[in-house]
Write an enzyme that holds these catalytic residues in place. Structure first.
Site, PDB file in Angstrom:
ATOM      1  N   ASN A   1       0.869  -1.181   0.000  1.00 49.88           N
ATOM      2  CA  ASN A   1       0.000   0.000   0.000  1.00 49.88           C
ATOM      3  C   ASN A   1       0.904   1.229   0.000  1.00 49.88           C
ATOM      4  O   ASN A   1       1.428   1.622   1.026  1.00 49.88           O
ATOM      5  CB  ASN A   1      -0.895  -0.032   1.248  1.00 49.88           C
ATOM      6  CG  ASN A   1      -1.771   1.206   1.359  1.00 49.88           C
ATOM      7  OD1 ASN A   1      -1.852   2.004   0.425  1.00 49.88           O
ATOM      8  ND2 ASN A   1      -2.426   1.352   2.498  1.00 49.88           N
ATOM      9  N   TRP A   2       1.053   1.803  -1.185  1.00 46.90           N
ATOM     10  CA  TRP A   2       1.983   2.946  -1.318  1.00 46.90           C
ATOM     11  C   TRP A   2       1.416   4.239  -0.741  1.00 46.90           C
ATOM     12  O   TRP A   2       2.130   5.239  -0.647  1.00 46.90           O
ATOM     13  CB  TRP A   2       2.313   3.179  -2.798  1.00 46.90           C
ATOM     14  CG  TRP A   2       3.158   2.130  -3.453  1.00 46.90           C
ATOM     15  CD1 TRP A   2       3.706   1.006  -2.867  1.00 46.90           C
ATOM     16  CD2 TRP A   2       3.565   2.095  -4.835  1.00 46.90           C
ATOM     17  NE1 TRP A   2       4.416   0.286  -3.795  1.00 46.90           N
ATOM     18  CE2 TRP A   2       4.348   0.939  -5.019  1.00 46.90           C
ATOM     19  CE3 TRP A   2       3.330   2.916  -5.924  1.00 46.90           C
ATOM     20  CZ2 TRP A   2       4.909   0.598  -6.240  1.00 46.90           C
ATOM     21  CZ3 TRP A   2       3.883   2.585  -7.150  1.00 46.90           C
ATOM     22  CH2 TRP A   2       4.658   1.435  -7.307  1.00 46.90           C
ATOM     23  N   LYS A   3       0.119   4.219  -0.425  1.00 43.67           N
ATOM     24  CA  LYS A   3      -0.545   5.439   0.069  1.00 43.67           C
ATOM     25  C   LYS A   3      -0.303   6.599  -0.900  1.00 43.67           C
ATOM     26  O   LYS A   3      -0.328   6.365  -2.108  1.00 43.67           O
ATOM     27  CB  LYS A   3      -0.091   5.717   1.505  1.00 43.67           C
ATOM     28  CG  LYS A   3      -0.303   4.479   2.390  1.00 43.67           C
ATOM     29  CD  LYS A   3      -0.148   4.698   3.865  1.00 43.67           C
ATOM     30  CE  LYS A   3      -0.429   3.402   4.608  1.00 43.67           C
ATOM     31  NZ  LYS A   3      -0.354   3.536   6.062  1.00 43.67           N
TER      32      LYS A   3
ATOM     33  N   GLU B   1      -5.855  -4.622  10.859  1.00 40.11           N
ATOM     34  CA  GLU B   1      -4.827  -3.605  11.056  1.00 40.11           C
ATOM     35  C   GLU B   1      -5.175  -2.777  12.291  1.00 40.11           C
ATOM     36  O   GLU B   1      -5.972  -1.820  12.199  1.00 40.11           O
ATOM     37  CB  GLU B   1      -4.770  -2.656   9.853  1.00 40.11           C
ATOM     38  CG  GLU B   1      -4.380  -3.312   8.563  1.00 40.11           C
ATOM     39  CD  GLU B   1      -3.755  -2.289   7.610  1.00 40.11           C
ATOM     40  OE1 GLU B   1      -2.590  -2.468   7.252  1.00 40.11           O
ATOM     41  OE2 GLU B   1      -4.437  -1.309   7.240  1.00 40.11           O
TER      42      GLU B   1
ATOM     43  N   SER C   1       2.845  -1.556  10.410  1.00 39.43           N
ATOM     44  CA  SER C   1       4.302  -1.400  10.530  1.00 39.43           C
ATOM     45  C   SER C   1       5.074  -2.689  10.292  1.00 39.43           C
ATOM     46  O   SER C   1       6.136  -2.906  10.888  1.00 39.43           O
ATOM     47  CB  SER C   1       4.672  -0.821  11.898  1.00 39.43           C
ATOM     48  OG  SER C   1       4.003   0.388  12.119  1.00 39.43           O
TER      49      SER C   1
ATOM     50  N   GLY D   1       2.673  -0.938   4.415  1.00 33.76           N
ATOM     51  CA  GLY D   1       2.661   0.458   3.998  1.00 33.76           C
ATOM     52  C   GLY D   1       4.075   0.973   3.806  1.00 33.76           C
ATOM     53  O   GLY D   1       4.694   0.786   2.751  1.00 33.76           O
ATOM     54  N   GLY D   2       4.609   1.597   4.828  1.00 37.44           N
ATOM     55  CA  GLY D   2       5.919   2.261   4.752  1.00 37.44           C
ATOM     56  C   GLY D   2       7.015   1.416   4.114  1.00 37.44           C
ATOM     57  O   GLY D   2       7.753   1.890   3.236  1.00 37.44           O
TER      58      GLY D   2
ATOM     59  N   HIS E   1      -9.879   1.437   4.675  1.00 34.99           N
ATOM     60  CA  HIS E   1      -8.621   1.634   5.411  1.00 34.99           C
ATOM     61  C   HIS E   1      -8.844   2.642   6.542  1.00 34.99           C
ATOM     62  O   HIS E   1      -9.609   3.589   6.386  1.00 34.99           O
ATOM     63  CB  HIS E   1      -7.532   2.141   4.452  1.00 34.99           C
ATOM     64  CG  HIS E   1      -6.171   2.101   5.062  1.00 34.99           C
ATOM     65  ND1 HIS E   1      -5.749   3.036   5.978  1.00 34.99           N
ATOM     66  CD2 HIS E   1      -5.145   1.219   4.922  1.00 34.99           C
ATOM     67  CE1 HIS E   1      -4.515   2.730   6.361  1.00 34.99           C
ATOM     68  NE2 HIS E   1      -4.127   1.630   5.737  1.00 34.99           N
TER      69      HIS E   1
HETATM   70  P1  PGA Z   1       2.377   0.691   7.659  1.00 35.97           P
HETATM   71  O1  PGA Z   1       0.956   0.809   6.913  1.00 35.97           O
HETATM   72  O2  PGA Z   1       2.973  -0.601   7.245  1.00 35.97           O
HETATM   73  O3  PGA Z   1       3.140   1.894   7.208  1.00 35.97           O
HETATM   74  O4  PGA Z   1       2.062   0.726   9.122  1.00 35.97           O
HETATM   75  C1  PGA Z   1       0.129  -0.296   6.797  1.00 35.97           C
HETATM   76  C2  PGA Z   1      -1.204   0.164   6.302  1.00 35.97           C
HETATM   77  O5  PGA Z   1      -1.657   1.237   6.727  1.00 35.97           O
HETATM   78  O6  PGA Z   1      -1.825  -0.491   5.452  1.00 35.97           O
END
Ligand code: PGA
Length: 237
Positions: A7-9, A156, A201, A221-222, A85
Site C-alpha cells: 500500500n503505497w498510500k 490492522e 508497521s 505500507g511504509g 482503510h
Molecule cells: P504501515 O501501513 O505498514 O506503514 O504501518 C500499513 C497500512 O496502513 O496499510
C-alpha cells in the site's frame, strides 16, 4: 502462497519514481496498490505482481466529482481493492459507505481487502473489547455481500500503523491469536473461507515472524516504498 500487499498510500511524488518502484516490486505473490494516478501506467508494466487500488467510489459511475468507480478500476485490470482503510475511516468514511464499496467491488469480480482494526483506547480495554469492535465492523461491512469468494480481510490495529516514530507495535503471537478469533467470527457470519491478513508497521525485520504464523499474508505500507525491504518480505511469503 501467502499474500503480500504493498500500500503505497500517497507516494511517490512522480510517475518516474512510481514506474521504477513497480518494476522492482513486480514479483509473484505481490499485490501492488499505487495511487490512482499511476494505475494505468503500472497496469501495463506488471508481469508478475497483481495490481490493486487503494480505494473506490461508493457509487457507480455518474455525477460524483473526484471519485473513481469500480468499473473504471476493473477496466484497468485492477484485481484487488483496499476498502475501509483506517486512514479513510479517519476522514469520515462510514460503515455504510464501506458496505456499498464492498458490494460494488465484489460484484465487479475484484477482490476487496476490507480493513478492520481497533484504536489504542479500545485495545487497552482488552481482547474482548477489540473483538467486539472488529466484529461489529465486519458485520456492517459484509452485510448483504453475496460474492463471498471476493472478500479478503486485513486486520490492522490502528495503533500499530505507521508507528516507526512511536515504537508501538504488535507481535506475531498477538496477531495470530486475534486473527484466529476473527476467523471464527467470520465463519459465524457465513464467511468461512476468508483470508485474513495482518497490517501495521510490518517490515523486513518482523515479516518473517508474521508470515510463519497462521496468518494469510501482510499489508505493508511504509516498508513497501523501499524495494529492497519489500523484496525481503516477499521472500518470507
Ligand atoms: P504501515 O501501513 O505498514 O506503514 O504501518 C500499513 C497500512 O496502513 O496499510
Amino acid at each position: 502462497m501467502k499474500l503480500v500487499v504493498a500500500n503505497w498510500k500517497s507516494n511517490p511524488a512522480t510517475l518516474e519514481e512510481a514506474i521504477a518502484l513497480a518494476k522492482d516490486e513486480d514479483i509473484e505473490g505481490a499485490v501492488i496498490c499505487p495511487p490512482f494516478v499511476y494505475l494505468e501506467e503500472i497496469s501495463g508494466l506488471l508481469a508478475n505482481a497483481i495490481l490493486g487500488a487503494q480505494d473506490v467510489a461508493e457509487d457507480e459511475g455518474g455525477p460524483h466529482t473526484g471519485e473513481i468507480s469500480a468499473a473504471q478500476l476493473e477496466n484497468l485490470e485492477v484485481s484487488y481493492v483496499i476498502v475501509g482503510h483506517s486512514e479513510r475511516r479517519a476522514l469520515g468514511e462510514t460503515d455504510e459507505m464501506i458496505n456499498k464499496k464492498m458490494g460494488l467491488v465484489t460484484d465487479a469480480g475484484m477482490t476487496a481487502i476490507l480493513c478492520v482494526g481497533e484504536s489504542l483506547d479500545i485495545h487497552n480495554q482488552g481482547e474482548q473489547a477489540t473483538l467486539d469492535f472488529v466484529s461489529s465492523q465486519l458485520a456492517k461491512a459484509l452485510e448483504g455481500i453475496s460474492q463471498k469468494g471476493f472478500v479478503t480481510i486485513a486486520y490492522e490495529p490502528i495503533w500499530a500503523i505507521s508507528t516507526s516514530q512511536t515504537g508501538l507495535e504488535g507481535t506475531p503471537d498477538e496477531a495470530e491469536q486475534i486473527i484466529a478469533k476473527i476467523k471464527t467470527k467470520l465463519a459465524d457470519m457465513g464467511f468461512p473461507d476468508v483470508r485474513v491478513l495482518y497490517g501495521g508497521s510490518v517490515d523486513a525485520s518482523d515479516a518473517g515472524g508474521y508470515l510463519s504464523k497462521d496468518i494469510d499474508g501482510v499489508l505493508v505500507g511504509g516498508a513497501s516504498l523501499k524495494a529492497d525491504e519489500f523484496k525481503q518480505i516477499i521472500k518470507y511469503a
